[in-house]
Structure formats: C-alpha cells, structure tokens
Design a protein around this motif. Structure first.
Motif, PDB file in Angstrom:
ATOM      1  N   TYR A 373       0.845  -1.206   0.000  1.00 32.79           N
ATOM      2  CA  TYR A 373       0.000   0.000   0.000  1.00 32.79           C
ATOM      3  C   TYR A 373       0.880   1.256   0.000  1.00 32.79           C
ATOM      4  CZ  TYR A 373      -3.288   3.371   2.173  1.00 32.79           C
ATOM      5  OH  TYR A 373      -4.050   4.466   2.471  1.00 32.79           O
ATOM      6  N   ASP A 374       1.851   1.298   0.901  1.00 39.34           N
ATOM      7  CA  ASP A 374       2.731   2.481   0.985  1.00 39.34           C
ATOM      8  C   ASP A 374       3.532   2.659  -0.293  1.00 39.34           C
ATOM      9  OD1 ASP A 374       1.825   3.020   3.510  1.00 39.34           O
ATOM     10  OD2 ASP A 374       3.509   2.049   4.537  1.00 39.34           O
ATOM     11  N   ARG A 375       3.967   1.547  -0.852  1.00 41.44           N
ATOM     12  CA  ARG A 375       4.781   1.607  -2.062  1.00 41.44           C
ATOM     13  C   ARG A 375       3.976   2.190  -3.225  1.00 41.44           C
ATOM     14  NH1 ARG A 375       7.360  -4.014  -3.841  1.00 41.44           N
ATOM     15  NH2 ARG A 375       8.223  -3.888  -1.770  1.00 41.44           N
ATOM     16  N   VAL A 376       2.763   1.695  -3.408  1.00 40.39           N
ATOM     17  CA  VAL A 376       1.940   2.182  -4.524  1.00 40.39           C
ATOM     18  C   VAL A 376       1.607   3.656  -4.317  1.00 40.39           C
ATOM     19  CG1 VAL A 376      -0.208   1.881  -5.809  1.00 40.39           C
ATOM     20  CG2 VAL A 376       0.964  -0.112  -4.892  1.00 40.39           C
ATOM     21  N   TRP A 377       1.246   4.005  -3.066  1.00 37.00           N
ATOM     22  CA  TRP A 377       0.893   5.411  -2.823  1.00 37.00           C
ATOM     23  C   TRP A 377       2.074   6.340  -3.010  1.00 37.00           C
ATOM     24  CZ3 TRP A 377      -3.369   7.606  -3.582  1.00 37.00           C
ATOM     25  CH2 TRP A 377      -4.573   6.893  -3.397  1.00 37.00           C
ATOM     26  N   SER A 378       3.282   5.871  -2.707  1.00 36.67           N
ATOM     27  CA  SER A 378       4.438   6.752  -2.895  1.00 36.67           C
ATOM     28  C   SER A 378       4.619   7.050  -4.386  1.00 36.67           C
ATOM     29  CB  SER A 378       5.702   6.156  -2.266  1.00 36.67           C
ATOM     30  OG  SER A 378       6.244   5.190  -3.121  1.00 36.67           O
ATOM     31  N   GLY A 393      -9.219   8.040  -9.777  1.00 34.22           N
ATOM     32  CA  GLY A 393      -8.506   7.520  -8.603  1.00 34.22           C
ATOM     33  C   GLY A 393      -7.593   8.578  -8.004  1.00 34.22           C
ATOM     34  N   GLY A 394      -6.520   8.104  -7.383  1.00 36.85           N
ATOM     35  CA  GLY A 394      -5.505   9.020  -6.867  1.00 36.85           C
ATOM     36  C   GLY A 394      -5.833   9.658  -5.536  1.00 36.85           C
ATOM     37  N   THR A 395      -6.929   9.234  -4.920  1.00 36.94           N
ATOM     38  CA  THR A 395      -7.284   9.794  -3.613  1.00 36.94           C
ATOM     39  C   THR A 395      -7.389   8.659  -2.598  1.00 36.94           C
ATOM     40  OG1 THR A 395      -8.642  11.359  -4.802  1.00 36.94           O
ATOM     41  CG2 THR A 395      -8.929  11.289  -2.420  1.00 36.94           C
ATOM     42  N   LYS A 396      -6.783   8.897  -1.436  1.00 40.14           N
ATOM     43  CA  LYS A 396      -6.818   7.849  -0.408  1.00 40.14           C
ATOM     44  C   LYS A 396      -8.199   7.742   0.210  1.00 40.14           C
ATOM     45  CE  LYS A 396      -2.071   7.410   1.090  1.00 40.14           C
ATOM     46  NZ  LYS A 396      -1.061   7.600   2.092  1.00 40.14           N
ATOM     47  N   ARG A 397      -8.581   6.531   0.549  1.00 39.03           N
ATOM     48  CA  ARG A 397      -9.829   6.335   1.283  1.00 39.03           C
ATOM     49  C   ARG A 397      -9.571   6.537   2.767  1.00 39.03           C
ATOM     50  NH1 ARG A 397     -12.901   0.857  -0.632  1.00 39.03           N
ATOM     51  NH2 ARG A 397     -12.883   1.271  -2.859  1.00 39.03           N
ATOM     52  N   THR A 398     -10.618   6.827   3.500  1.00 39.42           N
ATOM     53  CA  THR A 398     -10.479   6.799   4.953  1.00 39.42           C
ATOM     54  C   THR A 398     -10.935   5.418   5.409  1.00 39.42           C
ATOM     55  OG1 THR A 398     -12.688   7.702   5.110  1.00 39.42           O
ATOM     56  CG2 THR A 398     -10.846   9.262   5.313  1.00 39.42           C
ATOM     57  N   GLY A 399     -10.627   5.066   6.626  1.00 42.43           N
ATOM     58  CA  GLY A 399     -11.088   3.788   7.166  1.00 42.43           C
ATOM     59  C   GLY A 399     -10.093   2.682   6.941  1.00 42.43           C
ATOM     60  N   GLY A 401      -8.392  -0.988   5.741  1.00 37.84           N
ATOM     61  CA  GLY A 401      -8.161  -1.702   4.486  1.00 37.84           C
ATOM     62  C   GLY A 401      -7.078  -1.052   3.656  1.00 37.84           C
ATOM     63  N   PHE A 402      -6.247  -1.895   3.031  1.00 39.11           N
ATOM     64  CA  PHE A 402      -5.132  -1.382   2.221  1.00 39.11           C
ATOM     65  C   PHE A 402      -5.616  -1.094   0.801  1.00 39.11           C
ATOM     66  CE2 PHE A 402      -2.914  -4.519   5.178  1.00 39.11           C
ATOM     67  CZ  PHE A 402      -2.660  -3.559   6.145  1.00 39.11           C
ATOM     68  N   PHE A 403      -6.508  -0.133   0.682  1.00 39.54           N
ATOM     69  CA  PHE A 403      -7.123   0.116  -0.622  1.00 39.54           C
ATOM     70  C   PHE A 403      -6.362   1.142  -1.444  1.00 39.54           C
ATOM     71  CE2 PHE A 403     -10.798  -1.781   1.467  1.00 39.54           C
ATOM     72  CZ  PHE A 403     -11.180  -2.666   0.481  1.00 39.54           C
ATOM     73  N   VAL A 404      -6.217   0.826  -2.716  1.00 39.17           N
ATOM     74  CA  VAL A 404      -5.727   1.805  -3.689  1.00 39.17           C
ATOM     75  C   VAL A 404      -6.718   1.733  -4.847  1.00 39.17           C
ATOM     76  CG1 VAL A 404      -3.814   2.591  -5.104  1.00 39.17           C
ATOM     77  CG2 VAL A 404      -3.357   1.209  -3.071  1.00 39.17           C
ATOM     78  N   ASP A 405      -7.561   2.730  -4.969  1.00 34.86           N
ATOM     79  CA  ASP A 405      -8.516   2.689  -6.073  1.00 34.86           C
ATOM     80  C   ASP A 405      -7.774   2.810  -7.393  1.00 34.86           C
ATOM     81  OD1 ASP A 405     -11.008   2.369  -4.738  1.00 34.86           O
ATOM     82  OD2 ASP A 405     -10.764   4.409  -3.959  1.00 34.86           O
ATOM     83  N   PRO A 406      -8.294   2.172  -8.461  1.00 35.26           N
ATOM     84  CA  PRO A 406      -7.611   2.240  -9.749  1.00 35.26           C
ATOM     85  C   PRO A 406      -7.321   3.692 -10.117  1.00 35.26           C
ATOM     86  CG  PRO A 406      -9.470   0.756  -9.873  1.00 35.26           C
ATOM     87  CD  PRO A 406      -9.538   1.416  -8.532  1.00 35.26           C
ATOM     88  N   THR A 407      -6.079   3.934 -10.498  1.00 35.72           N
ATOM     89  CA  THR A 407      -5.627   5.305 -10.740  1.00 35.72           C
ATOM     90  C   THR A 407      -5.012   5.412 -12.137  1.00 35.72           C
ATOM     91  OG1 THR A 407      -5.222   5.617  -8.391  1.00 35.72           O
ATOM     92  CG2 THR A 407      -4.052   7.091  -9.887  1.00 35.72           C
ATOM     93  N   ILE A 408      -5.465   6.389 -12.877  1.00 35.73           N
ATOM     94  CA  ILE A 408      -4.930   6.574 -14.233  1.00 35.73           C
ATOM     95  C   ILE A 408      -4.308   7.967 -14.340  1.00 35.73           C
ATOM     96  CG2 ILE A 408      -5.481   6.687 -16.690  1.00 35.73           C
ATOM     97  CD1 ILE A 408      -7.816   4.826 -16.176  1.00 35.73           C
ATOM     98  N   PHE A 409      -3.096   8.009 -14.856  1.00 36.21           N
ATOM     99  CA  PHE A 409      -2.426   9.272 -15.141  1.00 36.21           C
ATOM    100  C   PHE A 409      -2.390   9.519 -16.643  1.00 36.21           C
ATOM    101  CE2 PHE A 409      -0.254   8.370 -11.048  1.00 36.21           C
ATOM    102  CZ  PHE A 409      -0.371   9.616 -10.444  1.00 36.21           C
TER     103      PHE A 409
END
Ligand code: ADP
Length: 506
Positions: A373-378, A393-399, A401-409
């Motif tokens: 999770y930390d690696r992907v978010w970095s 995507g690109g926004t962290k969820r609260t709560g 779970g190690f969630f990373v919503d699909p993110t497209i650049f």
C-alpha cells in the motif's frame, strides 16, 4: 532503482501465551464472515505432519488486508527446520518417490489431489480471499479452477516422461537418454497468486518424481498449509511435499544456499532472484529457475474496437488489484483517438467495485499488505508532484483496508519517476496507467518495450499447456507446458557398448 524490501510491517513476534497454545495444537479456527469456519493448520508441514519449529518461537501473523486484523499465526521455519524438511524430502526421494514410484502412480495421486482441491474450492477460495484480499469469486473460479486444470495437465504427463534412443556410429553400440527427476526442489513463491503459483510449481515437480520443500510467502502462508492437508489426504508418502512458511531472508535464503537441495524454483522480485542465484552459485551450483517481474504495454490504434480495447486495458491493470507481473501498466494510444479513449477507459474503470473480497459483487480487493500500500501510494504521490494528471482515482480512502482505487495518469513525461522506475519495479504494485499521445511516442515506445522493459505474454488466464516465459530481460527457465518438465529433470546419457573393440595404443 530497485524496489525496497521492508519487512517491518510483518507482525513477526515472539509467541504470546495464546500463540504458544495455538502452536501446540497446530490448528487455528478461522471464521470467514458471512461464510464458513475453517480449520487452518498452523505448523510446519514436514513428513506429512504439522509440527512446531524445533528451535524458533517466532510466529508469522497472517493479516487480512481488508480489516488489517490478524487472521491467525503460523510457525516460522528456522534454518534448522529447513534442514529437517530437506532431509525429509531427500529420504522420500531415495525411498518412496523419485525413481521408486511408477509414472502412473504419480499420475493417480496428482489427479486425486486435483479432485480434492476441486471439492474444497469454496473453502480454499475463502481462505485465499481472506489472506490476500482478492475477490473470493475470482480466487475460487479462476485461480483454483486453473490450478486444478494445471494439476490434471501434469498428471497426464507423469507416465510420459521419456528419453530418446539414439543411433551411434556403428552396429556395436547404441546410446539412450533418460529424463530423470532432478531430486529435492526448493520452491519459493510470492503472495499475488498463492494457490496458482503453488500449482504451477508443485504439479510438474511431482509429475516427474521430484520431492519438494515449499516456502510460501510470509504474507500469504495459509492456503499453502491448507493444501498440504490435502496432499496428505491424497495419499502422497511422507516427505514428498513439505511446507515451510518462513521469512524470505531466513527460510528462503537457507533453502537457496542448502547443499542438499538440487534445484530452486522461484517467482518474485528481481532483487530476490539475484540473491537466490548467488546463493545457488556459492553453495552447490544447484539448478535455478527464476520467474521475475515485468510490465507490459498496451498499444491502442484508431482502427480498434474501442469498447473492447478499453475493457482489455482496464482489465490489464486492475486485475488482481494490479499486483501482476503481466500488468498492462502503460497504454499508448494513437493521438487521433486519445481523448475519447481515455474517457471510455475511465468510464470502464469506474464500473469496477473495489471492496471486500468476500462480497460477490467485488471486482478488486485491497492490495496485499501495508508495505505494498505504501509503495503504490508513494508512486502515485510522486506522479502528482511531478505534474502528471490524475483522471481517475488518486485519492486515499479513509477507514480500514489497504485500498488503492484504480488510478490513471495522463500527461506524463519520460523523465517522471513513475515512468523511469516502472521498468525496474518488480511484479506487483502500481495501479497506474500511463497514457500518451502516441504518434510522437509510438516508435520510441516500441523500442522501450523491446530494450528496457521486461515483456511477458499478456493473456487472460493461462492455459497449462502453453509456456510461461520471460522475454528479453532475464528470468531463467520456463513454467507450464512441456517446457516446465525440463526444469525438473536432468538428462542422463547412457552409452551401451556390446562389441566395439578399441585398438591400443591409440
Ligand atoms: P516481493 O517484493 O514482491 O514481496 P520477494 O521477492 O521479496 O517479492 O518475495 C517473493 C518470495 O521470495 C517470498 O516467498 C519471499 O519470502 C521470498 N524471499 C524474500 N527474500 C528472500 C531471500 N533473500 N532469499 C530467498 N527467498 C526470499
């Protein structure tokens, strides 16, 4: 830059009173919310028994990435335990397995194991989903379904392992080759497809007559232990398959350096692959096969069926939460359709339900661990800082779970970290798609794909009869198909002289 490996997230600890009790019974009761209760073995599986470590009180906590809670704790193999497991595998190889068992008997047992896995698919799927985060539906129907098929495919090979009869230069001599099991195999597997990777490695090894010491990832040890129960139930003799959950630098390193292990099969990161190869070279020059990371580009042209192209591109990066060595993490789109394609792709990605893997509606779960999770978010943060544009995507969820919503650049430049470092990222991570106007970049991107990126066959659910093969950048050996049989056999040439005379002196 190579990816960092950080074990600090692992809740490895000295046994608490509770953990000691669990270790003594070697069984944990895992409640799967909304589903069943599963009894999970928690010991090391050696000689068909679940046993505690002989000298280590350390336990590995298997964590549920959806709740971030510990599911249960399992024994962590020490170097001594690895020695014991290797000795068990050696004994079995020399007495009950190896050349001591017929091909059809190996075939029968592997088919029996496949039947048992099929019968337990729901339970195994629940456990896989709980520990890895992936949707139960996908774990059960795809990963386990494919694993059963893989085992049956290799069961079919078990009595067809044959060498060649060779004509040699005159009538008094002939030669033949035998394809013999290589011996004791250490198998080190990752966390992204725990059951699939288990079957890809175990099935060909058992089919040719090798014995196994299997080290599952410390992040996802539970299904390998549950499968070990089924190995015993299927009737495999003690010592043929042993399972030793352990930290990579402890159990994995000990296996790789072990003087009595004849072969190491590994799937994981390039950095670990290098260490394994070095350990093999420094010990007994054991045979090594390495299945390492990779990232694959999609090339989208204006003549495409755009709806299907968007679906395939979305699947290519979001499948298994992007934790895939064949993840299609770059998309090159012809500029004439670029904007329309991006819009369509975003709409497809938004249709995905990212949530609890145990929920039938879920298309993608959390990533496997806090480290991941930390690696992907970095990377996502660095993409933003360097000016890439997030279109979904690109926004962290609260709560929890190690969630990373699909993110497209989009709007990326070749000098950005998310672009430059992608080529050296090893399996796993980024749920990031790179989109560029293409005409300018298409030719260079082809070169990039050919020369710098590790390419993998991009595919949807592997067929066991095909080869799984790294192309261009290393990786050693092939998995699946008849090719994998070569990884577990050694070819012995026998020369039979029934009359050739030699004049002496030469
Ligand atoms: P990732 O970075 O994706 O977690 P790794 O290569 O670290 O990939 O992990 C894949 C497998 O390799 C796991 O089973 C892990 O325990 C094992 N492993 C990690 N370090 C070593 C090592 N030094 N020697 C042998 N195996 C290792």
């Amino acid at each position: 830059m190579m990816p960092f490996i950080n074990y600090s997230h692992l809740r490895l600890r000295l046994a608490s009173t509770l953990a000691s009790r669990l270790a003594m019974t070697q069984l944990a009761t895992v409640r799967v919310p909304g589903h069943s209760e599963i009894k999970v073995p928690t010991g090391l599986f050696i000689n068909n028994e679940f046993v505690p470590s002989v000298d280590s009180k350390e336990m590995i906590d298997a964590v549920n990435p959806f709740t971030e809670e510990v599911i249960c704790s399992v024994s962590s193999a020490s170097e001594k335990d690895i020695d014991i497991a290797v000795a068990a595998a050696r004994k079995a190889f020399n007495t009950t397995w190896g050349k001591n068992v017929t091909g059809w008997e190996r075939s029968r047992l592997i088919n029996k194991l496949a039947d048992l896995i099929e019968t337990h698919a729901q339970e195994l799927g629940e456990l896989e989903s709980l520990n890895n985060g992936k949707p139960l539906r996908i774990a059960r129907d795809f990963d386990i379904g494919d694993s059963v098929q893989c085992l049956r495919y290799y069961a079919g090979w078990a009595d067809k392992i044959a060498g060649q009869t060779l004509e040699v230069d005159n009538k008094t001599k002939f030669a033949f080759t035998k394809h013999e099991p290589i011996g004791v195999c250490g198998q080190i597997i990752p966390w992204n497809y725990p059951i699939n990777m288990w079957s890809w490695k175990v099935a060909p090894a058992l089919a040719v007559g090798c014995t196994i010491v299997m080290k599952p990832s410390e992040l996802t040890p539970l299904t390998a232990l549950k499968l070990s129960e089924l190995v015993k139930e299927a009737g495999f003799p003690p010592g043929v398959l042993n399972t030793v959950p352990s930290l990579g630098p402890v159990g994995g390193a000990a296996l790789s350096a072990h003087p009595d292990v004849d072969k190491i099969a590994f799937t994981g990161s390039t950095i670990t692959g290098r260490k394994i190869m070095e350990a093999a070279a420094k010990s007994n020059l054991k045979k090594v096969s390495l299945e390492l990371g990779g990232k694959s580009p999609h090339l989208i042209f204006e003549s495409c069926d755009m709806d299907q192209a968007a679906i395939w591109a979305a699947a290519g990066i979001t499948y298994n939460s992007g934790q895939d060595c064949t993840a299609g993490s770059r998309v090159y789109v012809q500029d004439s359709i670029h904007d329309k394609f991006v819009e369509l792709l975003v709409s497809k990605v938004k249709e995905l339900v990212v949530g609890n893997g145990l929920d039938d509606k879920t298309s993608a779960g959390p990533v496997v661990s806090k480290t991941q999770y930390d690696r992907v978010w970095s990377y996502i943060e660095s993409g933003k800082q360097e000016g890439a544009k997030v279109v979904v995507g690109g926004t962290k969820r609260t709560g929890k779970g190690f969630f990373v919503d699909p993110t497209i650049f989009t709007d990326i430049r070749p000098d950005m970290k998310i672009v430059k470092e992608e080529a050296s990222l090893c399996m796993l991570e980024t749920r990031i798609l790179f989109l560029r106007d293409s005409r300018r970049y298409l030719a260079p991107s082809f070169q990039l794909a050919g020369s710098k990126l590790r390419r993998k066959p991009y595919c949807w659910r592997m067929q066991p009869a095909t080869a799984w093969a790294p192309v261009s950048i290393p990786g050693i050996g092939r998995e699946l198909g008849s090719y994998a049989l070569e990884e577990y056999t050694s070819v012995k040439a026998v020369h039979w002289n029934f009359g050739e005379k030699l004049d002496w002196p030469l």
